[in-house]
Motif scaffolding. Structure first.
Motif, short mmCIF file in Angstrom:
data_model
loop_
_atom_site.label_atom_id
_atom_site.label_comp_id
_atom_site.label_asym_id
_atom_site.label_seq_id
_atom_site.Cartn_x
_atom_site.Cartn_y
_atom_site.Cartn_z
N SER A 1 0.88 -1.29 -0.12
CA SER A 1 -0.20 -0.14 0.10
C SER A 1 0.76 1.22 -0.01
O SER A 1 1.62 1.50 -0.76
CB SER A 1 -1.00 -0.14 1.09
OG SER A 1 -2.01 0.99 1.11
N ALA B 1 -0.49 -4.77 -3.49
CA ALA B 1 -1.72 -3.68 -3.53
C ALA B 1 -1.09 -2.28 -3.76
O ALA B 1 -1.16 -1.47 -2.74
CB ALA B 1 -2.40 -3.52 -2.05
N TYR C 1 -1.62 -7.57 -7.37
CA TYR C 1 -3.03 -6.74 -7.04
C TYR C 1 -4.33 -7.80 -7.30
O TYR C 1 -4.09 -8.94 -7.40
CB TYR C 1 -3.21 -5.90 -8.22
CG TYR C 1 -3.59 -6.39 -9.57
CD1 TYR C 1 -5.00 -6.48 -9.74
CD2 TYR C 1 -2.64 -6.76 -10.39
CE1 TYR C 1 -5.24 -6.70 -11.14
CE2 TYR C 1 -2.72 -7.34 -11.41
CZ TYR C 1 -4.28 -7.68 -11.99
OH TYR C 1 -4.60 -8.19 -13.17
N ASP D 1 -9.86 -5.43 -4.28
CA ASP D 1 -9.33 -4.33 -3.36
C ASP D 1 -9.93 -2.81 -3.80
O ASP D 1 -9.96 -2.45 -4.63
CB ASP D 1 -7.58 -4.04 -3.75
CG ASP D 1 -7.05 -3.30 -2.75
OD1 ASP D 1 -7.62 -2.55 -2.27
OD2 ASP D 1 -5.79 -3.60 -2.62
N SER E 1 -8.63 -9.05 -0.86
CA SER E 1 -8.66 -7.74 -0.48
C SER E 1 -7.27 -6.93 -0.06
O SER E 1 -6.31 -7.34 0.21
CB SER E 1 -9.78 -7.44 0.39
OG SER E 1 -10.19 -6.03 0.20
N HIS E 2 -7.30 -5.65 0.19
CA HIS E 2 -6.47 -4.81 0.53
C HIS E 2 -5.69 -5.45 1.99
O HIS E 2 -4.23 -5.56 1.86
CB HIS E 2 -6.92 -3.30 0.84
CG HIS E 2 -5.59 -2.60 0.58
ND1 HIS E 2 -5.23 -1.93 -0.41
CD2 HIS E 2 -5.11 -1.63 1.53
CE1 HIS E 2 -4.26 -1.16 -0.24
NE2 HIS E 2 -4.22 -1.11 1.20
#
Length: 438
Positions: free
Chosen positions: A194, A221, A364, A368, A398-399
């Motif tokens: 992130s 991500a 990825y 997300d 997901s993230h």
């Protein structure tokens, strides 16, 4: 202000046997005595919720070192090192390639160890034969210090007047230089999650000389463009990003969600197994980081909230809000007059991603909410040396799953490690048959 990066200033190396009590240990003891914590809860869960990173790593019998580095503008950053494995690749005399791992927004190095051996990315990398260095951005729990400024100063937010622009432009170069100097190496692998990817993209744009120090970069991500982000939190902030930053400075409030007693209490008292409020805790987490109940280990909630949030500046959130609002990837927008003074232009300049020529791999997921597939594609097309783009083979991934998913090892980490080893052995030539998983 210091005039240059001085990584040896206040540098510390400690081989840790025990790092002292967690700042939340007293509160936990009171909760136990008051009976608010069920006796059915594992003592390990409660203990891990209150141990800091050095204590956690040492508890599970991994080698641990603490380092500090001072940036050119005076922030004192904490770094954690796991130099080798416990069960495999555990000879301390073997020369190992370096992997530098960087956390996301509101997070810290704890995110890569709190899930424990066999699950935490840092442990998995160490067992795979890597010298693992964990960074901490300015302002989080392990980097909440400065040679002159005080983070808790009343009605003075100067300590907190930074975004991820400074983290990428100043923090990462200082930590990377220090890591290479300590190990005698010239290059290292970089893994970011992130905001840890955002900061790297900033560094590659503003400090392109650091491309030569990177063997490969793996973005979990990846966050640069946010034009299509579905994050409710960031979209709400986007509408008020500039007023939010100005208001924070006006009222003397520059820190956003520090690691504090309230969050630790929430994790320990209302988010544990068999507590009626645990589903509510899960739903709040899913709202912020995406919904994936299948991969969510709710039992570990006390540990997660014992370490997260770890603190960040309001300006970091505001900068992401600006990215959603302007649909680009720009430096922080201070306003016309200050932009002119800081950047020499009235508008905040775009980051030139074509200057980022280190080999980059993007990992990825279409589920997300922060990183939309269209934004990932835009990022990939603008990088100076994109090598691979991999979609996680689970549609609901997901993230936050990139850090804490039950099956993160098989879904993400094993592939990353295979790519690391291929780069170590063959360089880019070993990736000729590489196929992107779109």
């Amino acid at each position: 202000m210091l005039n240059r990066v001085s990584p040896l200033v206040l540098s510390v190396l400690l081989v840790v046997a025990a790092a002292g009590r967690s700042p939340h240990a007293d509160e936990l003891e009171q909760l136990i005595k008051s009976g608010q914590i069920s006796a059915k809860i594992s003592e390990n869960i409660l203990e891990d919720a209150n141990l800091d990173v050095p204590e956690l790593v040492t508890k599970y019998r991994y080698p641990m070192e603490i380092h500090h580095v001072t940036t050119s503008d005076g922030y004192i950053l904490g770094m954690h090192r796991i130099p080798h494995g416990r069960d495999q690749n555990n000879d301390p005399n073997v020369d190992r390639p370096i992997v530098f791992v960087m956390h996301g927004l509101l997070s810290s190095s704890a995110d890569f160890v709190l899930m424990g051996p066999g699950c935490g990315l840092a442990y998995i990398l160490a067992e795979a034969g890597y010298d693992v260095w964990l960074g901490n951005a300015r302002g989080n729990y392990y980097s909440r210090a400065h040679v002159r400024l005080r983070p808790d100063a009343i009605f003075n937010t100067e300590f907190w007047e930074f975004s991820w622009d400074e983290i990428g432009n100043l923090d990462l170069p200082a930590m990377i230089d220090y890591t290479l100097e300590q190990t005698g190496k010239q290059r290292l692998h970089y893994i970011g999650h992130s905001q840890g990817t955002t900061a790297f993209f900033v560094m590659g744009s503003l400090r392109p000389d650091y491309n030569q120090k990177i063997t490969s970069m793996h973005a979990l991500a990846p966050v640069a463009y946010l034009a299509n982000s579905e994050s409710l939190l960031l979209r709400t902030i986007a509408a008020f990003s500039n007023p939010l930053d100005a208001l924070a400075r006006l009222i003397g409030f520059g820190e956003f969600l520090p690691n504090n007693q309230i969050m630790s209490w929430a994790g320990q008292a209302i988010c544990m197994d068999e507590v009626v409020f645990q589903p509510l805790c899960s739903n709040i987490l899913f709202l912020i980081g995406g919904w994936n109940e299948e991969q969510h280990n709710a039992t570990m909630f006390p540990v997660k909230l014992g370490h997260t949030p770890a603190g960040a500046s309001v300006r970091q959130l505001a900068h992401y809000g600006q990215s959603i609002d302007n649909k680009g990837f720009h430096r922080f927008d201070h306003g016309l007059l200050k932009n002119r003074r800081v950047y020499g232009t009235y508008r905040a300049p775009r980051y030139d991603l074509s200057r980022l020529t280190a080999p980059v791999f993007l990992h990825y997921s279409p589920a997300d909410p922060l990183t939309d597939v269209r934004d990932v594609d835009t990022l990939f097309s603008e990088l100076g040396r994109p090598v691979g783009k991999f979609r996680v083979p689970l549609e609901t991934f997901s993230h936050l799953d990139f850090m804490w998913a039950i099956d993160a090892k098989t879904l993400v980490y094993d592939r990353v490690i295979n790519l690391l080893k291929s780069m170590d052995t063959h360089g880019l030539n070993g990736l000729e048959g590489l196929k992107e998983s779109d």
